[in-house]
Design an enzyme around this catalytic site. Sequence first.
Site, PDB file in Angstrom:
ATOM      1  N   ARG D  97       0.834  -1.214   0.000  1.00  0.00           N
ATOM      2  CA  ARG D  97       0.000   0.000   0.000  1.00  0.00           C
ATOM      3  C   ARG D  97       0.858   1.248   0.000  1.00  0.00           C
ATOM      4  O   ARG D  97       0.570   2.212  -0.713  1.00  0.00           O
ATOM      5  CB  ARG D  97      -0.910  -0.010   1.225  1.00  0.00           C
ATOM      6  CG  ARG D  97      -1.655   1.301   1.369  1.00  0.00           C
ATOM      7  CD  ARG D  97      -2.575   1.316   2.558  1.00  0.00           C
ATOM      8  NE  ARG D  97      -3.153   2.642   2.743  1.00  0.00           N
ATOM      9  CZ  ARG D  97      -4.084   2.919   3.639  1.00  0.00           C
ATOM     10  NH1 ARG D  97      -4.549   1.957   4.422  1.00  0.00           N
ATOM     11  NH2 ARG D  97      -4.553   4.137   3.738  1.00  0.00           N
ATOM     12  N   ASN D 151     -10.457  -4.021  -0.959  1.00  0.00           N
ATOM     13  CA  ASN D 151     -10.461  -2.854  -1.837  1.00  0.00           C
ATOM     14  C   ASN D 151      -9.622  -3.094  -3.086  1.00  0.00           C
ATOM     15  O   ASN D 151      -8.712  -3.907  -3.043  1.00  0.00           O
ATOM     16  CB  ASN D 151      -9.892  -1.643  -1.075  1.00  0.00           C
ATOM     17  CG  ASN D 151     -10.990  -0.878  -0.379  1.00  0.00           C
ATOM     18  OD1 ASN D 151     -12.107  -0.816  -0.878  1.00  0.00           O
ATOM     19  ND2 ASN D 151     -10.672  -0.295   0.778  1.00  0.00           N
ATOM     20  N   CYS D 172     -18.694  -1.352   1.709  1.00  0.00           N
ATOM     21  CA  CYS D 172     -17.787  -0.266   2.051  1.00  0.00           C
ATOM     22  C   CYS D 172     -18.443   0.471   3.214  1.00  0.00           C
ATOM     23  O   CYS D 172     -19.663   0.525   3.317  1.00  0.00           O
ATOM     24  CB  CYS D 172     -17.633   0.664   0.856  1.00  0.00           C
ATOM     25  SG  CYS D 172     -16.681   2.142   1.233  1.00  0.00           S
ATOM     26  N   HIS D 202     -16.487   4.424  -3.437  1.00  0.00           N
ATOM     27  CA  HIS D 202     -15.574   5.573  -3.229  1.00  0.00           C
ATOM     28  C   HIS D 202     -15.803   6.684  -4.252  1.00  0.00           C
ATOM     29  O   HIS D 202     -14.922   7.523  -4.474  1.00  0.00           O
ATOM     30  CB  HIS D 202     -14.095   5.119  -3.223  1.00  0.00           C
ATOM     31  CG  HIS D 202     -13.758   4.298  -2.017  1.00  0.00           C
ATOM     32  ND1 HIS D 202     -12.469   4.030  -1.636  1.00  0.00           N
ATOM     33  CD2 HIS D 202     -14.542   3.697  -1.081  1.00  0.00           C
ATOM     34  CE1 HIS D 202     -12.474   3.281  -0.538  1.00  0.00           C
ATOM     35  NE2 HIS D 202     -13.729   3.073  -0.185  1.00  0.00           N
ATOM     36  N   TYR D 255     -14.184  10.690  -0.543  1.00  0.00           N
ATOM     37  CA  TYR D 255     -13.207  10.444  -1.620  1.00  0.00           C
ATOM     38  C   TYR D 255     -13.380  11.376  -2.813  1.00  0.00           C
ATOM     39  O   TYR D 255     -12.488  11.475  -3.645  1.00  0.00           O
ATOM     40  CB  TYR D 255     -13.291   8.985  -2.079  1.00  0.00           C
ATOM     41  CG  TYR D 255     -12.724   8.017  -1.081  1.00  0.00           C
ATOM     42  CD1 TYR D 255     -11.399   7.605  -1.165  1.00  0.00           C
ATOM     43  CD2 TYR D 255     -13.491   7.527  -0.028  1.00  0.00           C
ATOM     44  CE1 TYR D 255     -10.866   6.717  -0.236  1.00  0.00           C
ATOM     45  CE2 TYR D 255     -12.970   6.643   0.902  1.00  0.00           C
ATOM     46  CZ  TYR D 255     -11.656   6.236   0.799  1.00  0.00           C
ATOM     47  OH  TYR D 255     -11.123   5.373   1.713  1.00  0.00           O
TER      48      TYR D 255
HETATM   49 MN   LIG Z   1     -14.379   1.599   1.266  1.00  0.00          MN
END
Ligand SMILES: [Mn+2]
Lengths: 436, 436, 436, 436
Positions: D97, D151, D172, D202, D255
């Site tokens: 990540r 994700n 989510c 998102h 987001y």
């Molecule tokens: Mn999420």
Amino acid sequence: MFKKDLKIAVIGGGSSYTPELIEGFIKRYNELPVKDLYLVDIEEGKEKLEIVGGLAKRMVGKAGVGINIHLTLDRREAIKDADFVVTQFRVGGIDARIRDEKIPLKYDVIGQETTGPGGFAKAQRTIPVILDVCKDIEELAPNAWLINFTNPSGVITETVLKHTNVKAIGLCNVPIGMVYGVAEMLEVDPKRVYIDFAGLNHLVWGTHIYLDGEDITEKLIDSFAGGKSLSMKNVPQLPWDPDFIKSLGMYPCPYHRYYYLTDQMLEKQKEEAATVGTRGEVVKKLEQELFELYKDPNLNIKPPQLEKRGGAYYSDAACSLICSIYNDKKDIHVVNVRNNGTIADLPDDVVIETNAIIDRNGAHPINIGHVPAKIRGLMQAVKAYEELTIEAGVKGDYYTALQALTIHPLVPSAMIAKKILDDIIEQNRDYLPQYK
Amino acid sequence: MFKKDLKIAVIGGGSSYTPELIEGFIKRYNELPVKDLYLVDIEEGKEKLEIVGGLAKRMVGKAGVGINIHLTLDRREAIKDADFVVTQFRVGGIDARIRDEKIPLKYDVIGQETTGPGGFAKAQRTIPVILDVCKDIEELAPNAWLINFTNPSGVITETVLKHTNVKAIGLCNVPIGMVYGVAEMLEVDPKRVYIDFAGLNHLVWGTHIYLDGEDITEKLIDSFAGGKSLSMKNVPQLPWDPDFIKSLGMYPCPYHRYYYLTDQMLEKQKEEAATVGTRGEVVKKLEQELFELYKDPNLNIKPPQLEKRGGAYYSDAACSLICSIYNDKKDIHVVNVRNNGTIADLPDDVVIETNAIIDRNGAHPINIGHVPAKIRGLMQAVKAYEELTIEAGVKGDYYTALQALTIHPLVPSAMIAKKILDDIIEQNRDYLPQYK
Amino acid sequence: MFKKDLKIAVIGGGSSYTPELIEGFIKRYNELPVKDLYLVDIEEGKEKLEIVGGLAKRMVGKAGVGINIHLTLDRREAIKDADFVVTQFRVGGIDARIRDEKIPLKYDVIGQETTGPGGFAKAQRTIPVILDVCKDIEELAPNAWLINFTNPSGVITETVLKHTNVKAIGLCNVPIGMVYGVAEMLEVDPKRVYIDFAGLNHLVWGTHIYLDGEDITEKLIDSFAGGKSLSMKNVPQLPWDPDFIKSLGMYPCPYHRYYYLTDQMLEKQKEEAATVGTRGEVVKKLEQELFELYKDPNLNIKPPQLEKRGGAYYSDAACSLICSIYNDKKDIHVVNVRNNGTIADLPDDVVIETNAIIDRNGAHPINIGHVPAKIRGLMQAVKAYEELTIEAGVKGDYYTALQALTIHPLVPSAMIAKKILDDIIEQNRDYLPQYK
Amino acid sequence: MFKKDLKIAVIGGGSSYTPELIEGFIKRYNELPVKDLYLVDIEEGKEKLEIVGGLAKRMVGKAGVGINIHLTLDRREAIKDADFVVTQFRVGGIDARIRDEKIPLKYDVIGQETTGPGGFAKAQRTIPVILDVCKDIEELAPNAWLINFTNPSGVITETVLKHTNVKAIGLCNVPIGMVYGVAEMLEVDPKRVYIDFAGLNHLVWGTHIYLDGEDITEKLIDSFAGGKSLSMKNVPQLPWDPDFIKSLGMYPCPYHRYYYLTDQMLEKQKEEAATVGTRGEVVKKLEQELFELYKDPNLNIKPPQLEKRGGAYYSDAACSLICSIYNDKKDIHVVNVRNNGTIADLPDDVVIETNAIIDRNGAHPINIGHVPAKIRGLMQAVKAYEELTIEAGVKGDYYTALQALTIHPLVPSAMIAKKILDDIIEQNRDYLPQYK
Ligand SMILES: [Mn+2]
Ligand SMILES: [Mn+2]
Ligand SMILES: [Mn+2]
Ligand SMILES: [Mn+2]
């Protein structure tokens, strides 16, 4: 909508169905605080209004709920500031219905209140009136919800949604009747049964049936063949052929018999017309008997005989819908709403019959997508007929009316469509101001 | 495709229509250099193949063009490396067609070669064979264009496009016949007439008609009522009602009579069946006469009597399409192609009949968008029937077949659908290997 | 449209492009009998109008064709009974364009005449004027065709089709330039090259390229990487990356560089702005030089220097389109038309750039269906921007304008969108009556 | 699904989020009788699995519920006959990540776990693994529901629905976080708040917000500008501009800042990377601290510090969804499901984030229809990127990957897309078997 004192206007309040509705409001009084219930009718219906209104008052009295029943011929008084307007009127009454049934039969065509040329005629009579009602709502109660039961329910609701600014939801007791039918067949509580509905009013298919969430459609198929359970009083219960039902793989609504069993249904209709009379004639007698009952000053409940009339679950469908709106319930009802892409095979602006979430903001259909070819074509053909029927009814355009009838799947040719249309216009001249 | 020496295979080469095709290739020889023309047929058609093949050779000889006519029973030899494969075969021949016409009539249903249950039966017989032909093309001539004339042309073309990798275009002489019909009515050169076509094979509407680019649809409407000009030999020419035509506002194809004038057409069919015989029986005699003519060793042109047979403009439609592909012409033909959104009211993967640009890469439909409700519903209903017909024909599934016939607008009920279906399967058992 | 004496009105007649147009009409005089050609401009453009009008008269004189050139400031006189109205005006002239280029650059955003915030500004200035022009056409020449070249051409055409009753087709010389570019690359006659175009104005992809009907897209891909041939004078010719072009598998239009090579194009613009000036500044000088040339009383042809200006093939595109309409040619042009389902991934009522059949009844797009995901998203994003741009321009709504700019793929954030928008409104206050 | 003893497999069971999930199952034990809960992880995660598994056992022990916690590295054992499989694994762990965040930042592009190139990289690593997991489910637990939290949740769910036969729903915690955010802002019980969600994971907009069924969107708009309440721990809380929010007229998800405030967010990211580290680096420390806490043998509840981690409401979302499926509740959740026409502006086969009815048969989206242009374009652009991302991830196709990154709205050019892509492939070589 936290107001406590609801006002409800019932257009066509003198109907024999009204005690159903009253019973529904009484049962739900705790969560649905109706203060003023206006039963409206026209001059010609004054006597019936008084009879049924009397019964309504006695029912409310017996139940001990604080609903005030108002009887009036002044529609505008009833609509003013109403929270809900329920329409259940019949333009021309039962006699017009009988004519609707008889005209097509002359030409060997299904003669039915809502399906085929009979439904077309009823729509043409009703459209000018519903548009008038909506003008009143737009002016006097712009936030009211119109709950439409007036038939042909899908067509009338589509007329309102296309041509007025009124918030409307169309209702029919067929889907709830189908749920109860399955429950009866399985001998279970109807609450355990759930059906995915897709289609149009009086042309709705149960595409999947669930018991406690398990898909039991396939298992049930054979049971439909007998057809025992599908207890619509208005539709003769000819049995379904097992091969046909297996090949369909779905639960057809009672009215589908007019399309799938046309020749047998026509025979049945002709035989009945020649003996007991058309369904309208039978209902006319039933209604007279009902009103005799209603007059009884000791009667203070909905009489059980009302069930024969064909309106089973009517109160459940209507009052429970109003209750879900008022209480923002977000539960699922089967309603007639704007398609808006729910069924991908139909235009956005037409009305469909479908499962929908009901809350204070109205009916939100659960998405369907494309339907299988075996039901798609018939659904699209009938919808095209309905769109033309609405256009003809609003404009009073003879040519559009001729196309509407010609393309109806139950009308065998343009020539017969024309003869039927001319008969309809001739026999309904007092009710068709738009065809001048 | 600059190669000079084209190879063309005609499946069903022994057809009485073949001289039309030969004439078409001869006329276009300068721009369409056909070197090898294979006429293929099956064992049972050997005699006819030799007769019509002999005539074809004499025609080519008289014309002095360099086309080699090959007669063969070996389909694979004919298809190998072909540039175009033309399919005009009839599984079961004229006798199967006559049965297709008679079965529905037993049940008072339109009995017709391509429309209704007759067309369904023909499709069931043809689908296994066309899939076989396509396997050969995929293997032996993967770049060949399949030009399909085999009826029901739209259904067969859709079968090929859905279930094979063959590049196919479906053809019919109805649209070009409608153009010529209008030209005749107006007494003008057909080149000055242009029609916007939309619909399905044998269910195509001329939505707008132009003369030298001017929209004359409205002006022409009355002329259609007489219907004089719509000279399809296969369809009885019952006149259209003026009110109906005005309300339609379009140019219906001759086959629309089966839908719009069902009862009159049925009467006509029953009367003909009882007197001169069904159209198939009439054609059987005509064909016998034609083959007698074809045998004449002095005959070296297409005999004028062929026109009575019903294939007018067939050569124009087919040869001119092949010519436009070969020469990358980008001119407009009316063809049966994958919808792909051209008509917004039908699925992407079905076949429609529409105006399209033709070039070396095939047929590129001119966009249509949504069609008016008055033609939409019927078109969608028939298309749903066609989709099920193809599915049933490919899988040999009885239930799918039953649904296909039940929802056909000309079949009045599931019961009659079932009887007709059982008759069709019984009477065609040698041709329906998929229904085992 | 058999009339012999065509009247054509050119709004923005004083443009430096006009000689292109005159040349086009002269070349086609035999098949396109223009009798009266009105060059209209506004008071501020009077001098240019007289210069270019003088040249036009000399060109016509030299060619010996019977076209009467009329110079006028009276738009209504020019439009009255016109057969075609060509719009090529620029509200605010070249100075407004230079401002459009410079404002975004202040915020490190692409500053371009038609793409990005510059095109937004131009649209806002142009929309009130084009709506005025259309009011005149609706009143004075309701049957006229509007051929729109005014940029942003797709946006302006969509405005006209959504908000007026005028028959309009939008044009751009980019597609024809791409065809000529390929022809040049292959060193063949452009007539042998055909491209399937799909997209929006200045955002159009050549999805397939054919030479004599053979699909050569894949073969050509590498050649695009060099990009040598794509000679748009208005767009810096940065080369395409070979991997990118291979992965795209299509022929991007020159304006795609602003989207696919944003950072490099921005660098290039900043560098040019700091040295030779923005493209608008360069063009301003070019125009001054052109007008000096045009003044020369001995000049009676289109001067070759005009090509540098960026309007190559402009005359071909416009005059040949008018000619196809007038002569009902049914040939294929690339135009901006109502989508109507042609590209299934965009709304029906938006304007797309696509191949279309042109005849007396207008432009009939060749169906496209769904486009691949790799071009779909960008096309949809830019179209959404365009729809909001039109709505903002018609209503003068600040919030809609802010959303339009915010969602433009070249604008990095709502904050920058707001700053640019405020600058645009401030610097164009004389041209934005709708934002009051 | 009347079985009493549910088996649930959690893939990525060693995650720091697991105590959330355990808490959720404990709270719902009465209506959701989980008997066996398998926490599965891979060899590299063994230590964490044991730590978190120990805590899980203590939590269950303290609560006194009959849930057996199983810790295993054998995924197949865990999946076999499971009723639900919950996926919350991270291929490459937190270090991957951090690389995902840093690569784009090198090129001045947003570096984020799920949005932009970071999410693309994560998808490429995850797709091969989720397809493997699904093979196991198809074989060992074909009736299991896959509840995906891994994700990018929408992309991974779409991969499963397009490429496997597994029944999957994506989840989510953003939507539920937005509901809680509004409730906090209004200081009301979250149960009184309802939001219509439409969009992608998102990238979801709250199109309408209701309090007790009353539409309060407009009233709330100003409150969003402050943005105080939108407490996503993963997304820096830059405030929204009041004009922007008014022009949007909706509730953007946290987001959305990456799209609407790109430049400010980039600055913020760069600044954080240079000081406290990227979000991944911060989370890495938080996780280490959490695992230290988890080790405490006296800890037997979910530690409050977990909330900082960003997984607020995770247990509510997941356990309550599972509970609604198991109990056939027909209540409304916000989930990632196949579009199937719910949003008319997106393809049928893609995954959207939307309100849906949840029952034993899965998620049934409430119909949305067309969305306004202002959100349509961005949604379509990101979806096109997602479709290509999935195709690239499944095929391992470099060119498709390059197009995916190029068309992402946050990537400024094809050149930068290529550099980022090459970096991603280089730095993830151990996790991208498909790119060989
Ligand atoms: Mn999420
Ligand atoms: Mn009903
Ligand atoms: Mn035909
Ligand atoms: Mn241009």
